[in-house]
Design a protein around this motif. Structure first.
Motif, PDB file in Angstrom:
ATOM      1  N   ARG A 123      -1.751   3.708  -0.134  1.00 27.16           N
ATOM      2  CA  ARG A 123      -2.929   2.757   0.258  1.00 27.16           C
ATOM      3  C   ARG A 123      -2.251   1.435   0.459  1.00 27.16           C
ATOM      4  N   ALA A 124      -1.316   1.332   1.501  1.00 24.63           N
ATOM      5  CA  ALA A 124      -0.795  -0.307   1.436  1.00 24.63           C
ATOM      6  C   ALA A 124      -1.061  -0.805   2.865  1.00 24.63           C
ATOM      7  N   ARG A 162      11.083 -10.875  11.519  1.00 21.97           N
ATOM      8  CA  ARG A 162      11.763 -10.350  12.762  1.00 21.97           C
ATOM      9  C   ARG A 162      10.998  -9.242  13.598  1.00 21.97           C
ATOM     10  N   PRO A 163      11.200  -9.332  14.802  1.00 20.33           N
ATOM     11  CA  PRO A 163      10.200  -8.563  15.897  1.00 20.33           C
ATOM     12  C   PRO A 163      10.116  -7.051  15.295  1.00 20.33           C
ATOM     13  N   GLU A 164      11.259  -6.213  14.742  1.00 22.85           N
ATOM     14  CA  GLU A 164      11.024  -5.057  14.140  1.00 22.85           C
ATOM     15  C   GLU A 164      10.212  -4.880  13.105  1.00 22.85           C
ATOM     16  N   ILE A 165       9.823  -5.894  12.250  1.00 20.40           N
ATOM     17  CA  ILE A 165       8.765  -5.979  11.089  1.00 20.40           C
ATOM     18  C   ILE A 165       7.464  -6.000  11.786  1.00 20.40           C
ATOM     19  N   PHE A 166       7.349  -6.632  12.869  1.00 18.40           N
ATOM     20  CA  PHE A 166       6.099  -6.689  13.856  1.00 18.40           C
ATOM     21  C   PHE A 166       5.472  -5.467  14.042  1.00 18.40           C
ATOM     22  N   GLU A 167       6.563  -4.460  14.227  1.00 19.51           N
ATOM     23  CA  GLU A 167       6.163  -3.017  14.677  1.00 19.51           C
ATOM     24  C   GLU A 167       5.399  -2.113  13.540  1.00 19.51           C
ATOM     25  N   VAL A 168       5.547  -2.843  12.277  1.00 19.31           N
ATOM     26  CA  VAL A 168       5.141  -2.169  11.210  1.00 19.31           C
ATOM     27  C   VAL A 168       3.806  -2.870  10.450  1.00 19.31           C
ATOM     28  N   ALA A 169       3.638  -4.193  10.939  1.00 23.52           N
ATOM     29  CA  ALA A 169       2.655  -5.131  10.455  1.00 23.52           C
ATOM     30  C   ALA A 169       1.268  -4.586  10.734  1.00 23.52           C
ATOM     31  N   ASP A 170       0.173  -4.623   9.846  1.00 26.10           N
ATOM     32  CA  ASP A 170      -1.141  -4.705  10.096  1.00 26.10           C
ATOM     33  C   ASP A 170      -1.716  -5.616  10.625  1.00 26.10           C
ATOM     34  N   ARG A 216      -6.349 -16.008   4.661  1.00 26.01           N
ATOM     35  CA  ARG A 216      -7.651 -15.395   4.793  1.00 26.01           C
ATOM     36  C   ARG A 216      -7.690 -13.866   4.793  1.00 26.01           C
ATOM     37  N   GLN A 217      -6.751 -13.383   5.602  1.00 30.95           N
ATOM     38  CA  GLN A 217      -6.490 -11.766   5.684  1.00 30.95           C
ATOM     39  C   GLN A 217      -6.474 -11.417   4.216  1.00 30.95           C
ATOM     40  N   ALA A 218      -5.684 -12.156   3.427  1.00 27.16           N
ATOM     41  CA  ALA A 218      -5.511 -11.478   2.021  1.00 27.16           C
ATOM     42  C   ALA A 218      -6.769 -11.577   1.184  1.00 27.16           C
ATOM     43  N   THR A 219      -8.006 -12.210   1.496  1.00 29.20           N
ATOM     44  CA  THR A 219      -9.325 -12.158   0.955  1.00 29.20           C
ATOM     45  C   THR A 219      -9.636 -10.945   1.462  1.00 29.20           C
ATOM     46  N   GLN A 220      -9.527 -10.142   2.427  1.00 26.75           N
ATOM     47  CA  GLN A 220     -10.382  -9.244   2.976  1.00 26.75           C
ATOM     48  C   GLN A 220      -9.534  -7.954   3.177  1.00 26.75           C
ATOM     49  N   VAL A 221      -8.433  -7.756   2.201  1.00 28.83           N
ATOM     50  CA  VAL A 221      -7.622  -6.455   1.934  1.00 28.83           C
ATOM     51  C   VAL A 221      -8.468  -5.348   1.174  1.00 28.83           C
ATOM     52  N   GLU A 222      -8.557  -4.249   1.476  1.00 29.76           N
ATOM     53  CA  GLU A 222      -9.191  -3.265   0.980  1.00 29.76           C
ATOM     54  C   GLU A 222      -8.223  -2.152   0.180  1.00 29.76           C
ATOM     55  N   ALA A 223      -6.913  -2.274   0.717  1.00 31.24           N
ATOM     56  CA  ALA A 223      -5.985  -1.385   0.190  1.00 31.24           C
ATOM     57  C   ALA A 223      -5.598  -1.879  -1.310  1.00 31.24           C
ATOM     58  N   ASP A 224      -4.731  -0.900  -1.603  1.00 26.52           N
ATOM     59  CA  ASP A 224      -4.377  -1.269  -3.155  1.00 26.52           C
ATOM     60  C   ASP A 224      -3.138  -2.063  -3.085  1.00 26.52           C
ATOM     61  N   VAL A 225      -2.191  -1.903  -2.211  1.00 26.94           N
ATOM     62  CA  VAL A 225      -1.081  -2.558  -2.243  1.00 26.94           C
ATOM     63  C   VAL A 225      -0.970  -3.460  -1.008  1.00 26.94           C
ATOM     64  N   ILE A 226      -0.385  -4.637  -1.349  1.00 24.61           N
ATOM     65  CA  ILE A 226      -0.075  -5.623  -0.139  1.00 24.61           C
ATOM     66  C   ILE A 226       1.277  -5.739  -0.190  1.00 24.61           C
ATOM     67  N   VAL A 227       1.994  -5.368   1.145  1.00 24.04           N
ATOM     68  CA  VAL A 227       3.612  -5.695   1.102  1.00 24.04           C
ATOM     69  C   VAL A 227       3.518  -6.908   1.859  1.00 24.04           C
ATOM     70  N   ASN A 257      -5.750 -11.897  -4.869  1.00 21.90           N
ATOM     71  CA  ASN A 257      -6.048 -10.308  -5.058  1.00 21.90           C
ATOM     72  C   ASN A 257      -5.276 -10.030  -6.511  1.00 21.90           C
ATOM     73  N   PRO A 258      -5.970 -10.571  -7.707  1.00 19.57           N
ATOM     74  CA  PRO A 258      -5.288 -10.318  -9.004  1.00 19.57           C
ATOM     75  C   PRO A 258      -5.198  -8.940  -9.401  1.00 19.57           C
ATOM     76  N   ASP A 259      -5.989  -8.011  -8.839  1.00 16.79           N
ATOM     77  CA  ASP A 259      -6.003  -6.729  -9.234  1.00 16.79           C
ATOM     78  C   ASP A 259      -5.253  -5.845  -8.351  1.00 16.79           C
ATOM     79  N   LYS A 260      -4.841  -6.299  -7.182  1.00 18.50           N
ATOM     80  CA  LYS A 260      -3.965  -5.385  -6.377  1.00 18.50           C
ATOM     81  C   LYS A 260      -2.393  -5.710  -6.600  1.00 18.50           C
TER      82      LYS A 260
END
Ligand code: 13P
Ligand code: SF4
Length: 337
Positions: A51-52, A61-69, A79-90, A105-108
Motif C-alpha cells: 500500500r505504497a 531520472r526518466p525511468e523513475i517517472f515510469e513508476v511515479a504516482d 501539497r500531494q503529501a497532505t493527501q496521501v491515503e496509502a500507508d507508505v510514501i517512497v 504524515n507522522p503516522d505513515k
C-alpha cells in the motif's frame, strides 16, 4: 503527465521507444530498458502489496517517472503529501523533500531510496546559526519574521515563521504582516524576492551549486544563435542570469509555461532532469538545456527504489518536537498561499 501520472502501457520495447526519444546523450538501449522494465513490474507489484505510493520530483531520472504516482515541484509534492491515503510514501527526490512528507504524515512510513541524496542549499544553514541570527536581527527589527525556503532541514523549518517554495516565495513574503523578513538560505532567491516586494529582505549566504554555476555568458551565447528562443529560468539562478530570462519560474511553472505558450523553442535554465520531462511530454517542441546535473537528485535510481520497497528502507524519522515546529511553518505556507 502534469501531477498525477497515467499508467504507461506496453512492454520493454515500448519503454525503449519512449525513453530513446530523449536522444543519444541519455544512453538508453534495448538491453537497459529490458532491465528497467523488469524492475518496473516488480515495483508496481510491491506498491500494491505494501500500500505504497511513489512521489517524484521533476529532476528525477526518466525511468523513475515510469513508476511515479505523482511528479511535481516542491510545492506540488508537499501539497500531494497532505493527501496521501496509502500507508507508505517512497520519496524519489532529496532528503529535505522526504522529510517534508514525513512532517506532514507522522503516522505513515516515509522511505528515501538513498540517504546520501542531500542538497547543497539545505546544507548551507543549520538551526543553531539561524536562531542566533534571528536573535541579533530582532534587536534591530522587532517585527522580524523568518521565511525558510522548503530546501531546509526540519529543525531549520522549526525556527521559521513560514516556509515557501520557488513558486510562492513572493506571495508568502507579501502575505506576512512583518515588514522585515529574514529569508533563508538562498541568496539568489532572496534577491529575486527583494525585486518583487517593497518589504525589506535580509538574506543568508547559501546557494544551490547547480543553479549558481550558470553564467549570463552561457545564456547570451545561445540567444545569439537562436534569437527567438524563450528563456525560462529558475529563481535559484544568479541575478545576472535572471535578467536575461523571459520568465522566472519554478520547475512545474516551466512545464505549464511551455504547454501554454505558442513558442516552440525554449532554453530551460535549471537542472537537466526537467528538460527530460519536457521532452517526453511535448515531443513537438524543442527544449535546449543548461546541462547541469544535480548529483544529489541523480543518486536516486530505479534499482534503489525497488530495494527501498523490498526491504522497507531507508525510513525517515524525526524528533516529535522538531516535526511539530516544522509542520507549523509548512501549514502557515499552505494557509498563506
Ligand atoms: P522546484 O520547487 O522549483 O521544483 O525547485 C526545487 C529545487 O530543488 C530546485 O533546485
Ligand atoms: Fe538542492 Fe540545487 Fe539539487 Fe535542488 S538542484 S536539490 S537546490 S542542490
Amino acid at each position: 503527465m502534469n501531477g498525477e501520472v497515467e499508467v504507461q502501457q506496453g512492454d520493454s520495447q515500448h519503454l525503449y521507444e519512449r525513453l530513446a526519444r530523449l536522444g543519444d546523450w541519455a544512453a538508453y538501449t534495448p538491453e537497459s530498458c529490458a532491465r528497467f522494465y523488469d524492475a518496473i513490474q516488480e515495483i508496481q507489484a510491491l506498491k500494491r502489496e505494501r500500500r505504497a505510493v511513489i512521489l517524484a520530483h521533476n529532476y528525477q531520472r526518466p525511468e523513475i517517472f515510469e513508476v511515479a504516482d505523482f511528479i511535481g515541484d516542491s510545492l506540488e509534492l508537499a501539497r500531494q503529501a497532505t493527501q496521501v491515503e496509502a500507508d507508505v510514501i517512497v520519496f524519489c527526490g532529496v532528503h529535505f523533500m522526504a522529510e517534508t512528507a514525513k512532517i506532514l504524515n507522522p503516522d505513515k512510513t516515509v522511505l528515501l531510496p538513498d540517504l546520501r541524496a542531500g542538497c547543497s542549499l539545505a546544507d548551507s544553514i543549520d538551526a543553531e546559526s539561524l536562531a542566533a541570527r534571528k536573535e541579533e536581527l530582532r534587536v534591530l527589527y522587532p517585527d522580524l519574521a523568518v521565511v525558510a525556503y522548503v530546501n531546509t532541514t526540519a529543525d531549520v523549518k522549526a525556527e521559521a515563521d513560514a516556509c515557501c517554495t520557488s513558486s510562492n516565495a513572493v506571495k508568502i513574503v507579501n502575505a506576512l504582516v512583518s515588514r522585515h523578513i529574514l529569508f533563508v538560505p538562498d541568496e539568489n532567491l532572496a534577491r529575486y524576492v527583494q525585486q518583487e516586494t517593497d518589504k525589506t529582505i535580509l538574506s543568508w549566504n547559501g546557494n544551490c551549486y547547480v543553479h549558481h554555476q550558470i553564467t549570463p555568458e552561457q545564456i547570451t551565447a545561445v540567444k545569439e544563435k537562436l534569437p527567438h528562443i524563450q528563456v525560462l529560468a529558475h529563481p535559484e539562478c544568479r541575478a545576472d542570469v535572471l535578467e536575461l530570462a523571459d520568465a522566472v519560474l519554478s520547475t512545474s511553472g516551466m512545464v505549464r509555461y511551455a504547454q501554454e505558450s505558442d513558442a516552440t523553442e525554449f532554453l530551460v535554465v535549471t537542472e537537466c532532469g526537467l528538460s527530460d520531462r519536457l521532452l517526453l511530454e511535448m515531443p513537438e517542441k524543442k527544449f535546449y538545456k543548461a546541462c547541469k546535473l544535480c548529483h544529489y537528485m541523480k543518486m536516486i535510481t530505479l534499482e534503489d527504489t525497488l530495494a527501498a520497497l523490498r526491504h522497507m528502507r531507508f525510513e525517515i524519522t524525526l524528533p516529535e518536537e522538531v516535526r511539530r515546529g516544522a509542520e507549523k511553518a509548512l501549514r502557515k505556507m499552505f494557509e498563506l498561499s
